[in-house]
Design a protein around this motif. Structure first.
Motif, short mmCIF file in Angstrom:
data_model
loop_
_atom_site.label_atom_id
_atom_site.label_comp_id
_atom_site.label_asym_id
_atom_site.label_seq_id
_atom_site.Cartn_x
_atom_site.Cartn_y
_atom_site.Cartn_z
N ARG A 177 -14.87 7.49 -0.03
CA ARG A 177 -14.72 6.18 0.60
C ARG A 177 -15.94 5.87 1.45
N TRP A 209 -7.69 -11.21 12.22
CA TRP A 209 -9.03 -10.80 11.75
C TRP A 209 -9.76 -11.99 11.13
N CYS A 253 -10.93 -7.09 0.96
CA CYS A 253 -11.85 -6.97 2.10
C CYS A 253 -11.94 -8.27 2.89
N VAL A 254 -11.64 -8.19 4.16
CA VAL A 254 -11.67 -9.39 5.01
C VAL A 254 -13.12 -9.72 5.41
N HIS A 264 1.28 -7.00 7.35
CA HIS A 264 -0.16 -6.95 7.19
C HIS A 264 -0.75 -8.37 7.25
N GLY A 279 -16.81 -1.89 8.44
CA GLY A 279 -17.94 -2.82 8.52
C GLY A 279 -19.28 -2.12 8.54
N PHE A 305 -7.37 2.34 -5.51
CA PHE A 305 -6.70 1.98 -4.26
C PHE A 305 -5.20 2.07 -4.53
N ARG A 314 -1.28 1.82 -4.59
CA ARG A 314 -0.24 0.84 -4.28
C ARG A 314 1.10 1.34 -4.85
N ALA A 373 -15.37 -4.52 -6.23
CA ALA A 373 -16.08 -3.92 -5.09
C ALA A 373 -15.42 -4.27 -3.75
N PHE A 374 -14.89 -5.48 -3.65
CA PHE A 374 -14.25 -5.88 -2.38
C PHE A 374 -12.73 -5.95 -2.52
N ARG A 418 0.83 -1.21 0.00
CA ARG A 418 0.00 0.00 0.00
C ARG A 418 0.87 1.26 0.00
N LYS A 430 -3.75 -9.79 9.54
CA LYS A 430 -4.96 -10.23 8.86
C LYS A 430 -5.39 -11.62 9.35
N TYR A 467 -2.20 5.47 2.85
CA TYR A 467 -2.74 4.71 3.99
C TYR A 467 -2.00 5.07 5.29
C1 HEM Z 1 -20.79 -3.95 1.01
C2 HEM Z 1 -19.94 -4.05 1.97
C3 HEM Z 1 -18.45 -3.90 1.85
C4 HEM Z 1 -17.68 -3.47 0.80
C5 HEM Z 1 -18.13 -3.03 -0.58
C6 HEM Z 1 -16.30 -3.51 1.23
C7 HEM Z 1 -15.21 -3.15 0.44
C8 HEM Z 1 -13.91 -3.17 0.86
C9 HEM Z 1 -12.77 -2.81 0.05
C10 HEM Z 1 -12.84 -2.38 -1.39
C11 HEM Z 1 -11.66 -2.93 0.81
C12 HEM Z 1 -10.21 -2.66 0.38
C13 HEM Z 1 -9.85 -1.28 0.83
C14 HEM Z 1 -8.46 -0.86 0.49
O1 HEM Z 1 -7.57 -1.64 0.19
O2 HEM Z 1 -8.23 0.37 0.55
C15 HEM Z 1 -12.09 -3.34 2.11
C16 HEM Z 1 -11.24 -3.55 3.18
C17 HEM Z 1 -11.67 -3.93 4.41
N1 HEM Z 1 -12.95 -4.26 4.79
FE1 HEM Z 1 -14.58 -4.24 3.63
N2 HEM Z 1 -16.27 -3.94 2.53
C18 HEM Z 1 -17.55 -4.21 2.95
C19 HEM Z 1 -17.94 -4.70 4.17
C20 HEM Z 1 -17.10 -5.00 5.19
C21 HEM Z 1 -17.49 -5.59 6.44
C22 HEM Z 1 -18.93 -6.01 6.81
C23 HEM Z 1 -16.38 -5.67 7.21
C24 HEM Z 1 -16.18 -6.19 8.60
C25 HEM Z 1 -17.03 -6.62 9.40
C26 HEM Z 1 -15.28 -5.13 6.43
C27 HEM Z 1 -13.98 -5.00 6.88
C28 HEM Z 1 -12.93 -4.59 6.12
C29 HEM Z 1 -11.58 -4.45 6.61
C30 HEM Z 1 -11.12 -4.71 8.03
C31 HEM Z 1 -10.79 -4.04 5.55
C32 HEM Z 1 -9.29 -3.80 5.54
C33 HEM Z 1 -8.68 -5.06 4.97
C34 HEM Z 1 -7.20 -5.06 4.91
O3 HEM Z 1 -6.55 -4.06 5.19
O4 HEM Z 1 -6.65 -6.12 4.59
N3 HEM Z 1 -15.76 -4.75 5.22
N4 HEM Z 1 -13.45 -3.49 2.11
#
Ligand code: HEM
Length: 553
Positions: A536, A187, A494-495, A180, A351, A420, A422, A486-487, A157, A184, A161
């Motif tokens: 964001r 988590w 996204c974890v 990281h 979350g 995002f 990097r 998206a994730f 990253r 993780k 960040y």
């Molecule tokens: C529609 C719902 C969600 C979407 C679209 C989403 C999307 C994302 C994305 C795109 C990232 C990457 C961000 C980055 O690298 O800058 C991310 C990271 C993360 N998300 Fe989600 N998220 C969602 C729901 C959740 C939920 C429900 C949780 C926990 C209960 C969660 C916890 C996290 C965490 C902790 C990270 C950081 C991961 C890391 O650094 O490895 N997210 N999310």
């Protein structure tokens, strides 16, 4: 003016230093400020003692201030000239001159919610690879997604960040792949399928509460601001998940948000997103009152962490139990208290806020497309003819294909993420067919990949859940899963993805079975889209006003 110091003496060292160093990393703003202060103090002392006139302290201060100002200005001019010059390693990438000189404009556009639009216009004008910052390149090509994000050697990253001088001990701020990965794993323990299933009871209770909350908040026409109800639901539920259901949480659905915790949490995300564009300034801003709202949320969480540590610290399924890593099967040492606080806050914002924002967007699209609404309802009614979904069937909702397609389509159009960031590793990399030097900050804009005709075809700009089925929009339908960001993917992805789908499936299905929903009579969907900003966090400047009437079964 320069009687004690020659211009070369004062100006040359920082000129050379900054010109060489500035490209490789974003220097720490606080260190620069301290260095300038130290230079200033030395200059004052030097002039004062060399003049031999003790009464002339004011003259010494004025002269030193002038020199430091001149020095700073010369550095800014030198750095700007270097960034625009053919000597800069990114000189051959096209882009606007202002973006090549400074990230301030992109930061401002991030603040106003127009960054994604700006990046889109740059790609329209200059092609797939564009320089959008002094040391930053945006790549609108699905070929770049795998090497940057998804491969096991995914890039680290970027400094965006780095939260200034704010404690950076959370998963989200962890920038190096190896360290990281360790965090993780902690988590991941809290989000196994077994752990997620454990939350079904609390999820059921919170959705029951949401259904009541909608009934309670309706005006005489049955109209509510559904976006706010969902936001309160999202934060209530994530509180349970972080601290456990026995903790003393604010209960937003019941009490509203009198202390503006939800708003402050969202503003904190905006702060990180905007200042993340200019990490050097973030270092300075983080000691200024601009971060006070974030500090307030941090203090609020500290209180909950302290309470949580008093209650039954190691025998539950809440995130804190896993973060404290004191469960009997724990493999890792417990997190420090500041790290614990930082991770709890990330869970709250990543979350609670992200999920609620996307749920509102998905509902908006469904209500805007009546045939989709009818079809989804019909499918749900067929599977749940009594209008009830037993808790032990929550897991089986993933087997309702149209539900999953509707959610994915909402995520596709709603993921308005601008890229995002990097860092290309030392030695550089070939991305989308072009060599990008090591140390460059790169990113693929998710929103552009999600509407790219090579990835989603036909009608890439339209809400068509059918595209998620084979040939769903006719022969030749393209739905490129590897471009669905998206994730995110890979080590930093996204974890909470599986947990997010579980919540989206359950809340959406139960809401559609509990209520007949339609836009309020005076709702203007164009104004809603115009007022919906992604920084964001999702901000709805125009409320999602919906008319709801309870269904009879
Ligand atoms: C529609 C719902 C969600 C979407 C679209 C989403 C999307 C994302 C994305 C795109 C990232 C990457 C961000 C980055 O690298 O800058 C991310 C990271 C993360 N998300 Fe989600 N998220 C969602 C729901 C959740 C939920 C429900 C949780 C926990 C209960 C969660 C916890 C996290 C965490 C902790 C990270 C950081 C991961 C890391 O650094 O490895 N997210 N999310």
């Amino acid at each position: 003016m320069f009687n004690s110091f020659g211009p070369a003496h004062v100006l040359l060292p920082p000129l050379v230093g900054c010109t060489c160093l500035y490209r490789s990393s974003d220097p720490r703003g606080n260190v620069i400020m301290l260095a300038m202060l130290a230079i200033w103090a030395v200059l004052v002392g030097q002039h004062y003692f060399s003049s031999g006139q003790a009464a002339h302290i004011l003259a010494s201060v004025i002269q030193a201030s002038f020199l430091v100002f001149a020095q700073a200005l010369s550095v800014i001019i030198a750095v700007a000239a270097y960034r625009l010059s053919p000597l800069h390693p990114l000189a051959h990438f096209p882009g606007l001159w202002v973006d090549k000189v400074t990230s301030l404009r992109v930061a401002y556009l991030a603040l106003t919610g127009h960054r994604a639009k700006h990046v889109t216009s740059l790609h329209d004008r200059y092609g797939d690879v564009v320089r959008i910052g002094p040391n930053r390149v945006s790549i609108n090509s699905s070929d770049a997604i795998y090497p940057i994000y998804a491969s096991p050697q995914a890039f680290d990253r970027a400094a965006s960040y780095r939260p200034g001088l704010i404690h950076d001990g959370s998963l989200l701020f962890s920038r190096k792949r190896v360290e990281h990965g360790h965090r993780k794993r902690i988590w991941a323990g809290a989000l196994t399928s077994h752990a997620i299933q454990h939350w079904d009871g609390a999820l059921k209770d919170r959705v029951d509460q949401l259904i009541d909350c909608i009934a309670r908040r309706q005006d005489l026409r049955g109209v509510i601001d559904l976006g706010v109800c969902i936001e309160h639901w999202g934060f209530d539920f994530i509180y349970d998940v972080i601290f456990g259901i026995n903790c003393n949480t604010p209960e937003f659905m019941r009490n509203g948000d009198p202390h503006n915790i939800c708003r402050s949490a969202k503003n904190s995300i905006v702060l990180f997103e905007v200042l993340g564009e200019i990490p050097t300034l973030f270092d300075i801003a983080s000691v200024l009152p601009v971060t006070e709202e974030y500090r307030e949320v941090e203090r609020h969480f500290q209180k909950h962490i302290n309470e949580r540590m008093q209650i039954n610290p190691h025998s539950d399924w809440d995130f804190c139990s896993f973060f404290m890593a004191q469960r009997e099967d724990a493999q890792y040492p417990p997190l420090s208290k500041p790290d614990l606080n930082a991770d709890a806050l990330v869970a709250f914002e990543a979350g609670g806020d992200t999920l609620a924002g996307f749920l509102s967007i998905i509902i908006f699209y469904i209500l805007k497309h009546q045939p989709v609404y009818e079809k989804l309802r019909a499918e749900l009614e067929q599977v749940f003819p009594l209008g009830e979904i037993a808790q032990d069937r929550y897991g089986s909702l993933t087997e309702i294909p149209y539900l999953v397609a509707v959610i994915n389509e909402g995520l596709r159009l709603g993921a308005n993420f601008a890229g995002f960031q990097r860092v290309v590793p030392q030695g550089g990399a070939v991305l989308a067919g072009q060599y990008v030097p090591g140390g460059t900050v790169v990113g693929v804009p998710a929103h552009l990949q999600h509407i790219h005709p090579d990835n989603f075809w036909p009608m890439p700009l339209e809400f068509r859940p059918e595209r998620w089925f084979k040939d769903g929009l006719g022969p030749g339908t393209i739905t490129r899963q590897s471009a669905f960001m998206a994730f995110q993917f890979g080590p930093f992805g996204c974890v909470g993805k599986t947990f997010a789908y579980r919540q989206l499936n359950v809340v959406l299905s139960r809401l559609l079975l509990a209520y007949d929903l339609k836009f309020a009579p005076d709702f203007d969907s164009k104004a809603f889209v115009q007022g919906w900003l992604n920084i964001r966090t999702t901000i709805f400047n125009y409320p999602l006003k919906v008319q709801a009437s309870r269904r009879q079964w």
